[in-house]
Write a protein that holds these residues in place. Sequence first.
Motif, PDB file in Angstrom:
ATOM      1  N   PRO A  68     -10.276   3.567   3.462  1.00  0.00           N
ATOM      2  CA  PRO A  68     -11.465   3.010   2.826  1.00  0.00           C
ATOM      3  C   PRO A  68     -12.128   1.953   3.710  1.00  0.00           C
ATOM      4  CG  PRO A  68      -9.504   1.984   1.923  1.00  0.00           C
ATOM      5  CD  PRO A  68      -9.025   3.048   2.882  1.00  0.00           C
ATOM      6  N   GLY A  69     -13.433   1.865   3.628  1.00  0.00           N
ATOM      7  CA  GLY A  69     -14.156   0.785   4.309  1.00  0.00           C
ATOM      8  C   GLY A  69     -14.025  -0.501   3.519  1.00  0.00           C
ATOM      9  N   PRO A  70     -14.433  -1.602   4.110  1.00  0.00           N
ATOM     10  CA  PRO A  70     -14.280  -2.905   3.448  1.00  0.00           C
ATOM     11  C   PRO A  70     -15.030  -2.992   2.121  1.00  0.00           C
ATOM     12  CG  PRO A  70     -15.544  -3.103   5.513  1.00  0.00           C
ATOM     13  CD  PRO A  70     -14.989  -1.710   5.470  1.00  0.00           C
ATOM     14  N   ASP A  71     -16.179  -2.327   2.018  1.00  0.00           N
ATOM     15  CA  ASP A  71     -16.935  -2.413   0.766  1.00  0.00           C
ATOM     16  C   ASP A  71     -16.209  -1.726  -0.382  1.00  0.00           C
ATOM     17  OD1 ASP A  71     -18.811  -3.738   2.186  1.00  0.00           O
ATOM     18  OD2 ASP A  71     -20.220  -2.066   2.326  1.00  0.00           O
ATOM     19  N   LEU A  72     -15.606  -0.576  -0.080  1.00  0.00           N
ATOM     20  CA  LEU A  72     -14.868   0.147  -1.114  1.00  0.00           C
ATOM     21  C   LEU A  72     -13.654  -0.667  -1.561  1.00  0.00           C
ATOM     22  CD1 LEU A  72     -14.228   2.582  -2.856  1.00  0.00           C
ATOM     23  CD2 LEU A  72     -13.141   3.650  -0.891  1.00  0.00           C
ATOM     24  N   VAL A  73     -12.934  -1.245  -0.612  1.00  0.00           N
ATOM     25  CA  VAL A  73     -11.762  -2.053  -0.984  1.00  0.00           C
ATOM     26  C   VAL A  73     -12.209  -3.232  -1.841  1.00  0.00           C
ATOM     27  CG1 VAL A  73      -9.825  -3.429  -0.158  1.00  0.00           C
ATOM     28  CG2 VAL A  73     -10.541  -1.405   1.127  1.00  0.00           C
ATOM     29  N   THR A  74     -13.264  -3.900  -1.417  1.00  0.00           N
ATOM     30  CA  THR A  74     -13.738  -5.074  -2.153  1.00  0.00           C
ATOM     31  C   THR A  74     -14.115  -4.697  -3.581  1.00  0.00           C
ATOM     32  OG1 THR A  74     -14.607  -5.995  -0.105  1.00  0.00           O
ATOM     33  CG2 THR A  74     -15.425  -6.951  -2.154  1.00  0.00           C
ATOM     34  N   ARG A  75     -14.821  -3.569  -3.721  1.00  0.00           N
ATOM     35  CA  ARG A  75     -15.264  -3.156  -5.051  1.00  0.00           C
ATOM     36  C   ARG A  75     -14.064  -2.809  -5.928  1.00  0.00           C
ATOM     37  NH1 ARG A  75     -18.822   0.879  -3.754  1.00  0.00           N
ATOM     38  NH2 ARG A  75     -17.405   2.529  -4.345  1.00  0.00           N
ATOM     39  N   GLN A  76     -13.134  -2.055  -5.365  1.00  0.00           N
ATOM     40  CA  GLN A  76     -11.976  -1.620  -6.151  1.00  0.00           C
ATOM     41  C   GLN A  76     -11.099  -2.805  -6.555  1.00  0.00           C
ATOM     42  OE1 GLN A  76     -11.357   1.328  -7.324  1.00  0.00           O
ATOM     43  NE2 GLN A  76      -9.218   1.232  -7.922  1.00  0.00           N
ATOM     44  N   ALA A  83      -5.554   3.346 -12.974  1.00  0.00           N
ATOM     45  CA  ALA A  83      -4.373   2.553 -13.321  1.00  0.00           C
ATOM     46  C   ALA A  83      -4.300   1.259 -12.518  1.00  0.00           C
ATOM     47  CB  ALA A  83      -3.119   3.386 -13.082  1.00  0.00           C
ATOM     48  N   MET A  84      -5.338   0.977 -11.736  1.00  0.00           N
ATOM     49  CA  MET A  84      -5.285  -0.224 -10.893  1.00  0.00           C
ATOM     50  C   MET A  84      -5.944  -1.409 -11.583  1.00  0.00           C
ATOM     51  SD  MET A  84      -6.507  -0.702  -6.997  1.00  0.00           S
ATOM     52  CE  MET A  84      -7.128  -2.285  -6.454  1.00  0.00           C
ATOM     53  N   THR A  92      -8.935 -15.140  -4.752  1.00  0.00           N
ATOM     54  CA  THR A  92     -10.269 -15.688  -4.495  1.00  0.00           C
ATOM     55  C   THR A  92     -11.103 -14.656  -3.737  1.00  0.00           C
ATOM     56  OG1 THR A  92      -9.668 -16.591  -2.340  1.00  0.00           O
ATOM     57  CG2 THR A  92      -9.242 -17.979  -4.265  1.00  0.00           C
ATOM     58  N   ASP A  93     -12.411 -14.869  -3.735  1.00  0.00           N
ATOM     59  CA  ASP A  93     -13.284 -13.981  -2.977  1.00  0.00           C
ATOM     60  C   ASP A  93     -12.868 -13.943  -1.507  1.00  0.00           C
ATOM     61  OD1 ASP A  93     -14.659 -13.495  -5.279  1.00  0.00           O
ATOM     62  OD2 ASP A  93     -16.452 -14.639  -4.724  1.00  0.00           O
ATOM     63  N   ALA A  94     -12.462 -15.096  -0.990  1.00  0.00           N
ATOM     64  CA  ALA A  94     -12.063 -15.152   0.418  1.00  0.00           C
ATOM     65  C   ALA A  94     -10.798 -14.324   0.657  1.00  0.00           C
ATOM     66  CB  ALA A  94     -11.835 -16.600   0.839  1.00  0.00           C
ATOM     67  N   GLN A  95      -9.872 -14.372  -0.289  1.00  0.00           N
ATOM     68  CA  GLN A  95      -8.642 -13.586  -0.143  1.00  0.00           C
ATOM     69  C   GLN A  95      -8.941 -12.095  -0.239  1.00  0.00           C
ATOM     70  OE1 GLN A  95      -6.461 -15.641  -3.275  1.00  0.00           O
ATOM     71  NE2 GLN A  95      -4.988 -16.392  -1.783  1.00  0.00           N
ATOM     72  N   ILE A  96      -9.839 -11.730  -1.156  1.00  0.00           N
ATOM     73  CA  ILE A  96     -10.204 -10.319  -1.288  1.00  0.00           C
ATOM     74  C   ILE A  96     -10.889  -9.835  -0.016  1.00  0.00           C
ATOM     75  CG2 ILE A  96     -11.689  -8.703  -2.560  1.00  0.00           C
ATOM     76  CD1 ILE A  96     -11.023 -10.365  -5.097  1.00  0.00           C
ATOM     77  N   LYS A  97     -11.691 -10.688   0.574  1.00  0.00           N
ATOM     78  CA  LYS A  97     -12.328 -10.309   1.841  1.00  0.00           C
ATOM     79  C   LYS A  97     -11.267 -10.117   2.934  1.00  0.00           C
ATOM     80  CE  LYS A  97     -15.880 -11.653   5.186  1.00  0.00           C
ATOM     81  NZ  LYS A  97     -15.179 -10.881   6.186  1.00  0.00           N
ATOM     82  N   GLN A  98     -10.279 -11.009   2.960  1.00  0.00           N
ATOM     83  CA  GLN A  98      -9.207 -10.855   3.954  1.00  0.00           C
ATOM     84  C   GLN A  98      -8.492  -9.517   3.782  1.00  0.00           C
ATOM     85  OE1 GLN A  98      -6.972 -14.675   3.396  1.00  0.00           O
ATOM     86  NE2 GLN A  98      -6.776 -14.568   5.612  1.00  0.00           N
ATOM     87  N   ALA A 100      -9.690  -6.812   2.296  1.00  0.00           N
ATOM     88  CA  ALA A 100     -10.617  -5.714   2.605  1.00  0.00           C
ATOM     89  C   ALA A 100     -10.728  -5.524   4.115  1.00  0.00           C
ATOM     90  CB  ALA A 100     -11.988  -6.001   1.991  1.00  0.00           C
ATOM     91  N   ASP A 101     -10.825  -6.627   4.840  1.00  0.00           N
ATOM     92  CA  ASP A 101     -10.924  -6.529   6.302  1.00  0.00           C
ATOM     93  C   ASP A 101      -9.634  -5.953   6.885  1.00  0.00           C
ATOM     94  OD1 ASP A 101     -13.439  -7.579   6.226  1.00  0.00           O
ATOM     95  OD2 ASP A 101     -12.856  -9.596   6.850  1.00  0.00           O
ATOM     96  N   TYR A 102      -8.524  -6.431   6.349  1.00  0.00           N
ATOM     97  CA  TYR A 102      -7.230  -5.973   6.868  1.00  0.00           C
ATOM     98  C   TYR A 102      -7.030  -4.480   6.607  1.00  0.00           C
ATOM     99  CZ  TYR A 102      -2.325  -5.191   7.397  1.00  0.00           C
ATOM    100  OH  TYR A 102      -1.129  -4.645   7.787  1.00  0.00           O
TER     101      TYR A 102
END
Length: 110
Positions: A68-76, A83-84, A92-98, A100-102
């Motif tokens: 998945p790209g970062p946008d898909l991970v962030t959205r999910q 079931a997720m 936090t938003d910053a952790q979710i970004k980390q 998603a990037d990872y």
Amino acid sequence: MKLRLSLAAVLVAFVAGCGGSSGESNTPAPASDSGGKQLFTDNCSSCHTLAAAGATGQVGPNLDQLRPGPDLVTRQVNSGGGAMPSFKGKLTDAQIKQIADYVSANAGKS
Ligand code: HEC
């Protein structure tokens, strides 16, 4: 050359000096690239496979295959789905970004 050597010696002394004498064992979380991996391990690895993180969860899709790209991970991660669970408010938003990037940088890479 001499300057380089003594600089190295000072650095070694500095590092050694920081090493251990104080009783503090609380090392701060490293603010580095490893943050995303640790967050993934803590929050996602029980359900998802991602070889780069050593994760072998089978509940959700295999992220090495999904890639998945970062946008898909962030959205999910924000919304959850199927079931997720949603992680909004837990991370936090910053952790979710980390995360998603990872994930987007490492899925399918090892
Ligand atoms: C309790 C198990 C569970 C946990 C924990 C979990 N997931 Fe999931 N995940 C799932 C399931 C199940 C699906 C499939 C959802 C569906 O079918 O709609 C999924 C789907 C996904 C998808 C694909 C979404 C899509 O539209 O294809 C991504 C990306 C994802 N998860 C990332 C993560 C990340 C990153 C974390 C950690 C923050 C995480 N998941 C934590 C179970 C989990």
